[in-house]
Design an enzyme around this catalytic site. Structure first.
Site, short mmCIF file in Angstrom:
data_model
loop_
_atom_site.label_atom_id
_atom_site.label_comp_id
_atom_site.label_asym_id
_atom_site.label_seq_id
_atom_site.Cartn_x
_atom_site.Cartn_y
_atom_site.Cartn_z
N THR A 134 38.03 52.44 42.40
CA THR A 134 36.71 52.17 42.94
C THR A 134 36.79 51.48 44.31
O THR A 134 35.98 51.75 45.20
CB THR A 134 35.88 51.31 41.98
OG1 THR A 134 36.60 50.11 41.67
CG2 THR A 134 35.58 52.07 40.69
N HIS B 255 41.02 40.33 45.25
CA HIS B 255 41.09 39.64 43.96
C HIS B 255 39.67 39.29 43.51
O HIS B 255 38.88 38.79 44.32
CB HIS B 255 41.93 38.37 44.08
CG HIS B 255 42.08 37.65 42.77
ND1 HIS B 255 42.94 38.09 41.77
CD2 HIS B 255 41.45 36.55 42.28
CE1 HIS B 255 42.84 37.28 40.73
NE2 HIS B 255 41.94 36.34 41.01
N ALA C 297 30.46 42.24 45.97
CA ALA C 297 31.48 41.54 46.76
C ALA C 297 32.65 42.44 47.14
O ALA C 297 32.89 42.71 48.32
CB ALA C 297 31.97 40.30 46.01
#
Length: 211
Positions: free
Chosen positions: A13, A110, A180
């Site tokens: 993704t 992350h 995000a």
């Protein structure tokens, strides 16, 4: 034009977010030219192929020693004339030898606001499970340069995401990706390719783009 290699292990993704950003002209000085997968069945490979990007599969288990794997990976990156390496859900250990060869040229995304919920053992849903167990009100994602400390490299960009009542790890994971990860990873790549990132004393300085 900087040549970019993206390393993947799963659905891809974040790779798709990069491809979409590239297609919108948001990474003007860079181009994804190679996708390397640690698994032959990773859906990310199909995403790359659909976008006309070259793919390779490199499985750690096919190499008796880390050194041999490192040599094969570095050879692929060198043959691609790679300027930037992006770890986009890559689940194979990157050794110090590879990190040193591409010092401050490897980016990782992350799914938390480092230094929270990061380091050894924090990946995938485990990050969001830990965030919910701790009862945080805000989480998010971080793009950072990779060094030899797990999730310990200089931070480039971060974006906060609200934790909502009733969240499950899966719901929170999706929101962090949408709000995000898929936003700040392409932004960080564009900054790198534009020559706007400089590492000083373990911190990233973002320079104004040249006129």
């Amino acid at each position: 034009m900087l040549r970019i290699a993206v390393l993947v292990s799963g659905g891809g993704t974040n790779l798709q977010a990069l491809i979409d950003a590239q297609n919108r002209g948001e990474i003007p000085n860079g181009k994804i030219t190679l996708v390397i997968s640690s698994r032959p069945d990773a859906y990310a490979l199909k995403r790359a192929q659909k976008a006309g990007i070259g793919t390779k599969v490199l499985r750690r288990r096919e190499f008796a020693q880390q050194e041999a794997y490192d040599t094969a990976l570095l050879r692929l990156l060198d043959e691609n004339q790679t300027s930037l390496v992006i770890l986009a859900g890559f689940m194979t250990i990157i050794s110090g030898r590879v990190i040193r060869a591409y010092e401050n040229r490897i980016l990782n995304i992350h799914p938390s606001l480092i230094p929270a919920f990061c380091g050894e053992g924090f990946y995938g849903l485990r990050v969001h499970e830990a965030a919910l167990a701790r009862g945080v009100r805000v989480t998010g994602a971080t793009v950072h340069f990779v060094n030899e400390i797990c999730d310990g490299g200089p931070i480039i960009l971060q974006k906060a995401v609200e934790v909502k009542p009733g969240d499950t790890p899966e719901l929170l994971q999706r929101r962090v990706m949408e709000q995000a990860e898929w936003k700040i990873l392409p932004q960080a790549v564009a900054l790198f390719c534009g020559g706007s990132l400089q590492v000083q004393n373990g911190r990233v300085e973002i320079k104004e783009a040249a006129e």
